[in-house]
Design an enzyme around this catalytic site. Structure first.
Site, PDB file in Angstrom:
ATOM      1  N   HIS A 152       0.941  -1.014   0.088  1.00 48.16           N
ATOM      2  CA  HIS A 152       0.066   0.076   0.025  1.00 48.16           C
ATOM      3  C   HIS A 152       0.986   1.195   0.040  1.00 48.16           C
ATOM      4  O   HIS A 152       1.972   1.323   0.883  1.00 48.16           O
ATOM      5  CB  HIS A 152      -0.768  -0.062   1.109  1.00 48.16           C
ATOM      6  CG  HIS A 152      -1.878  -1.119   1.252  1.00 48.16           C
ATOM      7  ND1 HIS A 152      -3.040  -0.770   1.993  1.00 48.16           N
ATOM      8  CD2 HIS A 152      -2.116  -2.320   0.682  1.00 48.16           C
ATOM      9  CE1 HIS A 152      -3.709  -2.056   2.054  1.00 48.16           C
ATOM     10  NE2 HIS A 152      -3.076  -2.946   1.084  1.00 48.16           N
ATOM     11  N   GLU A 171       0.578   4.332   1.285  1.00 46.01           N
ATOM     12  CA  GLU A 171       0.924   4.929   2.634  1.00 46.01           C
ATOM     13  C   GLU A 171       2.032   4.196   3.500  1.00 46.01           C
ATOM     14  O   GLU A 171       2.903   4.754   4.133  1.00 46.01           O
ATOM     15  CB  GLU A 171      -0.508   4.830   3.399  1.00 46.01           C
ATOM     16  CG  GLU A 171      -1.407   5.810   2.681  1.00 46.01           C
ATOM     17  CD  GLU A 171      -2.349   4.791   1.898  1.00 46.01           C
ATOM     18  OE1 GLU A 171      -3.512   5.038   1.629  1.00 46.01           O
ATOM     19  OE2 GLU A 171      -1.893   3.379   1.590  1.00 46.01           O
ATOM     20  N   CYS A 191      -6.155   2.358   5.325  1.00 52.20           N
ATOM     21  CA  CYS A 191      -6.673   1.500   6.088  1.00 52.20           C
ATOM     22  C   CYS A 191      -5.925   1.300   7.485  1.00 52.20           C
ATOM     23  O   CYS A 191      -4.759   2.077   7.719  1.00 52.20           O
ATOM     24  CB  CYS A 191      -6.379   0.106   5.367  1.00 52.20           C
ATOM     25  SG  CYS A 191      -4.653  -0.563   5.005  1.00 52.20           S
ATOM     26  N   CYS A 198      -1.933   0.459   7.242  1.00 52.31           N
ATOM     27  CA  CYS A 198      -1.145   1.967   6.922  1.00 52.31           C
ATOM     28  C   CYS A 198      -1.376   2.642   8.081  1.00 52.31           C
ATOM     29  O   CYS A 198      -0.039   3.377   8.330  1.00 52.31           O
ATOM     30  CB  CYS A 198      -1.899   2.225   5.544  1.00 52.31           C
ATOM     31  SG  CYS A 198      -1.638   1.427   4.310  1.00 52.31           S
TER      32      CYS A 198
END
Length: 154
Positions: A60, A62, A90, A93
């Protein structure tokens, strides 16, 4: 030294860069998520989702930027940074960002909105996870962020 004035940053420009990265991710077969890390109103790092193309559930943007920032900047420098991200982080993250200790997170599409797009249940919001650590602001430029998700084949 004076604390950074995050409200004076060019939120629209940084968010549109995150949108561009989200579209690039979708075009190569990844889910449409993009993020930029900003210090002194200038982008210092950027990334897009690579979960599918790198076969790595951790990719991800982030989380990857939080990892890189922890390797390349000290805690005081990270506290002067803002993460602009196309979609609210999420829980995984947000946990990484809690460790990184960024000054602020700015998102476009919220966790409840992304759940509606994907057909899932809403995950805990990043503000809940980052409470007392990092200021969370959003939604910003929400119409365009939602358009990216509407165009993606969830």
């Amino acid at each position: 030294m004076n604390p950074p004035q995050f409200d004076d940053f060019d939120h629209s420009s940084h968010m549109h860069r995150a949108f561009k990265l989200a579209r690039e991710a979708a075009a190569r077969g990844d889910e449409p998520f993009g993020s930029v890390l900003v210090r002194d109103d200038a982008v210092v790092m950027s990334d897009s989702n690579r979960v599918v193309t790198e076969a790595d559930i951790r990719r991800h943007p982030e989380l990857h930027l939080a990892h890189r920032a922890c390797r390349e900047y000290d805690a005081d420098e990270r506290a002067e940074m803002v993460m602009y991200t196309s979609t609210e982080p999420c829980p995984m993250c947000a946990g990484g960002m809690a460790t990184a200790g960024f000054g602020r997170v700015v998102y476009s599409v919220g966790h409840e909105e992304i759940a509606a797009f994907t057909g899932g249940e809403p995950a805990p919001g990043s503000a809940e996870i980052l409470d007392g650590i990092t200021d969370v602001v959003g939604p910003v430029c929400n119409d365009e962020g939602r358009r990216i998700h509407r165009e993606f084949d969830w």
